[in-house]
Design a protein around this motif. Structure first.
Motif, short mmCIF file in Angstrom:
data_model
loop_
_atom_site.label_atom_id
_atom_site.label_comp_id
_atom_site.label_asym_id
_atom_site.label_seq_id
_atom_site.Cartn_x
_atom_site.Cartn_y
_atom_site.Cartn_z
N MET A 112 -13.02 48.43 -6.37
CA MET A 112 -12.54 48.18 -7.74
C MET A 112 -11.56 49.26 -8.17
O MET A 112 -10.51 48.96 -8.75
CB MET A 112 -13.71 48.10 -8.72
CG MET A 112 -14.63 46.92 -8.48
SD MET A 112 -13.89 45.35 -8.88
CE MET A 112 -14.03 45.38 -10.63
N ILE A 113 -11.88 50.51 -7.89
CA ILE A 113 -10.98 51.61 -8.25
C ILE A 113 -9.66 51.50 -7.48
O ILE A 113 -8.58 51.65 -8.06
CB ILE A 113 -11.66 52.97 -8.00
CG1 ILE A 113 -12.82 53.16 -8.98
CG2 ILE A 113 -10.67 54.11 -8.11
CD1 ILE A 113 -13.70 54.36 -8.68
N LEU A 114 -9.75 51.23 -6.19
CA LEU A 114 -8.55 51.09 -5.37
C LEU A 114 -7.68 49.93 -5.85
O LEU A 114 -6.46 50.06 -5.96
CB LEU A 114 -8.95 50.88 -3.90
CG LEU A 114 -7.84 50.84 -2.88
CD1 LEU A 114 -7.13 52.19 -2.81
CD2 LEU A 114 -8.40 50.48 -1.52
N GLY A 115 -8.31 48.82 -6.18
CA GLY A 115 -7.56 47.67 -6.70
C GLY A 115 -6.89 47.99 -8.03
O GLY A 115 -5.74 47.60 -8.26
N VAL A 143 -3.86 50.33 -7.30
CA VAL A 143 -2.76 49.61 -6.64
C VAL A 143 -2.04 48.71 -7.64
O VAL A 143 -0.81 48.69 -7.72
CB VAL A 143 -3.27 48.82 -5.41
CG1 VAL A 143 -2.22 47.84 -4.92
CG2 VAL A 143 -3.69 49.77 -4.31
N PHE A 144 -2.79 47.94 -8.42
CA PHE A 144 -2.13 47.02 -9.36
C PHE A 144 -1.47 47.75 -10.51
O PHE A 144 -0.47 47.28 -11.03
CB PHE A 144 -3.13 45.98 -9.87
CG PHE A 144 -3.42 44.93 -8.83
CD1 PHE A 144 -2.42 44.12 -8.32
CD2 PHE A 144 -4.70 44.77 -8.34
CE1 PHE A 144 -2.68 43.18 -7.36
CE2 PHE A 144 -4.98 43.81 -7.38
CZ PHE A 144 -3.96 43.01 -6.88
N GLN A 145 -1.98 48.90 -10.90
CA GLN A 145 -1.28 49.69 -11.93
C GLN A 145 0.03 50.24 -11.37
O GLN A 145 1.02 50.31 -12.08
CB GLN A 145 -2.18 50.85 -12.41
CG GLN A 145 -3.33 50.40 -13.27
CD GLN A 145 -2.86 49.73 -14.55
OE1 GLN A 145 -1.85 50.08 -15.14
NE2 GLN A 145 -3.60 48.71 -14.96
N GLY A 146 0.02 50.63 -10.11
CA GLY A 146 1.25 51.14 -9.47
C GLY A 146 2.28 50.04 -9.32
O GLY A 146 3.49 50.30 -9.40
N MET A 147 1.84 48.82 -9.10
CA MET A 147 2.77 47.70 -8.97
C MET A 147 3.40 47.35 -10.31
O MET A 147 4.54 46.89 -10.37
CB MET A 147 2.05 46.47 -8.40
CG MET A 147 1.67 46.62 -6.95
SD MET A 147 0.66 45.28 -6.33
CE MET A 147 1.83 43.94 -6.34
N GLN A 148 2.69 47.56 -11.39
CA GLN A 148 3.19 47.26 -12.72
C GLN A 148 4.12 48.36 -13.24
O GLN A 148 4.84 48.15 -14.19
CB GLN A 148 2.02 47.07 -13.72
CG GLN A 148 1.15 45.90 -13.38
CD GLN A 148 1.90 44.58 -13.54
OE1 GLN A 148 2.76 44.44 -14.38
NE2 GLN A 148 1.56 43.63 -12.69
N GLY A 149 4.00 49.57 -12.65
CA GLY A 149 4.85 50.67 -13.09
C GLY A 149 4.36 51.32 -14.37
O GLY A 149 5.12 51.97 -15.07
N ILE A 150 3.09 51.15 -14.66
CA ILE A 150 2.54 51.75 -15.90
C ILE A 150 2.08 53.15 -15.64
O ILE A 150 1.56 53.53 -14.70
CB ILE A 150 1.38 50.88 -16.45
CG1 ILE A 150 1.93 49.54 -16.85
CG2 ILE A 150 0.70 51.57 -17.61
CD1 ILE A 150 0.89 48.55 -17.32
#
Length: 89
Positions: free
Chosen positions: A76-79, A82-89
Motif C-alpha cells: 500500500m505504501i509503495l503504491g 508510485v502513484f503520487q510520483g506519477m501525478q507530480g504532487i
C-alpha cells in the motif's frame, strides 16, 4: 492372589499438529505477491490463509501471517508513493 481394581482407561493419543503446511505456503505466496500487485486483495487473502493455518497449528502459520501483513502494508505504501510520483504532487 487378587489384583487391585484399576480403572481401565483406553489409550487416547494426543492431537498432533497438522504436518501439512499448504495454507501457510499459500499465505506466504499471497503476501509476497501483495508487495507488487493489488495489495488489498492479495494481502487480505494471505492474512486469512495465515490465520487459518495458525489456528490449525501449522508450523509456518505465523510466518505466513507476518509476510501477508508486511506485504499488505508495504504494498500500500509503495503504491501510494508510485502513484503520487506519477501525478507530480
Amino acid at each position: 492372589m487378587s489384583y487391585p481394581n484399576y480403572p481401565n482407561q483406553p489409550y487416547q493419543p494426543q492431537p498432533q499438529p497438522n504436518p501439512s503446511n499448504t495454507l501457510s505456503i499459500i499465505g506466504i505466496v499471497l503476501g509476497c505477491v501483495a508487495f507488487l500487485f493489488c495489495p488489498p486483495l492479495f494481502g487480505i487473502a494471505g492474512i486469512i490463509c495465515g490465520a487459518i493455518a495458525t489456528s490449525k497449528g501449522e508450523r509456518l502459520g505465523k510466518t505466513a501471517l507476518g509476510v501477508s501483513i508486511a506485504g499488505l502494508v508495504v504494498g500500500m505504501i509503495l503504491g501510494f508513493v508510485v502513484f503520487q510520483g506519477m501525478q507530480g504532487i
